[in-house]
Design an enzyme around this catalytic site. Sequence first.
Site, PDB file in Angstrom:
ATOM      1  CB  CYS A   1      -0.647  -2.443   7.517  1.00 34.24           C
ATOM      2  SG  CYS A   1      -1.007  -1.084   6.375  1.00 34.24           S
TER       3      CYS A   1
ATOM      4  CG  HIS B   1       3.540  -0.946   9.576  1.00 36.08           C
ATOM      5  ND1 HIS B   1       3.651  -2.028   8.724  1.00 36.08           N
ATOM      6  CD2 HIS B   1       2.631  -0.114   9.004  1.00 36.08           C
ATOM      7  CE1 HIS B   1       2.850  -1.857   7.676  1.00 36.08           C
ATOM      8  NE2 HIS B   1       2.214  -0.707   7.829  1.00 36.08           N
TER       9      HIS B   1
ATOM     10  CD  GLU C   1       5.799  -4.263  10.525  1.00 33.78           C
ATOM     11  OE1 GLU C   1       5.381  -3.889   9.406  1.00 33.78           O
ATOM     12  OE2 GLU C   1       5.083  -4.271  11.548  1.00 33.78           O
TER      13      GLU C   1
END
Length: 225
Positions: free
Chosen positions: A87, A196, A198
């Site tokens: 991002c 994302h 994560e």
Amino acid sequence: MSVRVGVVTFPGSLDDGDAARAVQRVGAEAVRLWHDNPTLSNVQAVVLPGGFSYGDYLRPGAIARMSPIMEKIIDAARGGMPVLGVCNGFQILCEAGLLPGALIKNAGRKFICTDQVIQIVNASTVWTNAISADQKLTIPIKNADGQFVADRRTLDAIEAEGRVVARYVRRNPNGSYRDIAGVTNEAGNVVGMMPHPEHAIDRLVGPSDDGLAVFASVMKALVNR
């Protein structure tokens, strides 16, 4: 073998903690790196996390690219060190010239936060080698400046060179040209993506654990060196 993966924190980073947890989940040591400290602390890979570094002033990633640690990261990346930008991290990598193209305002001019299906196009990069080609992953996205753009010549070149890492499928949430969700450099050690991974490491709190494969990939690459 102990693998040390650096996670950089800039003023305005939001997802550095989640990135560090993802690194730990695949068995690596997460080393926190402060943007103003021009040392990489002997890490073997680096993650530039999501957020709004410097409040996105000027344009996202433009000021963070000038942070002291970025000169070290740029040199290390050009020397082959694995670097992942997620991002805002993707935006920083483009601003730093490590990746082609740019990220601009979403086509709908609205902030988007939703779960998104992406398809892995290039499974040979340092950050995707534990994922099958054409495999679909469900990973959250959250961005206001997530539209990947480039001129036609650049787009044709990265397509021909296999440098598109992932595409949006079922829908294109931000208007990215050619549905591109992530790209890599020529060497395959630097990857940027808007979704994302994560935030998709545990089915209990995310839409899937598909994102673990991204971090498992860099572990696989580093251990097998």
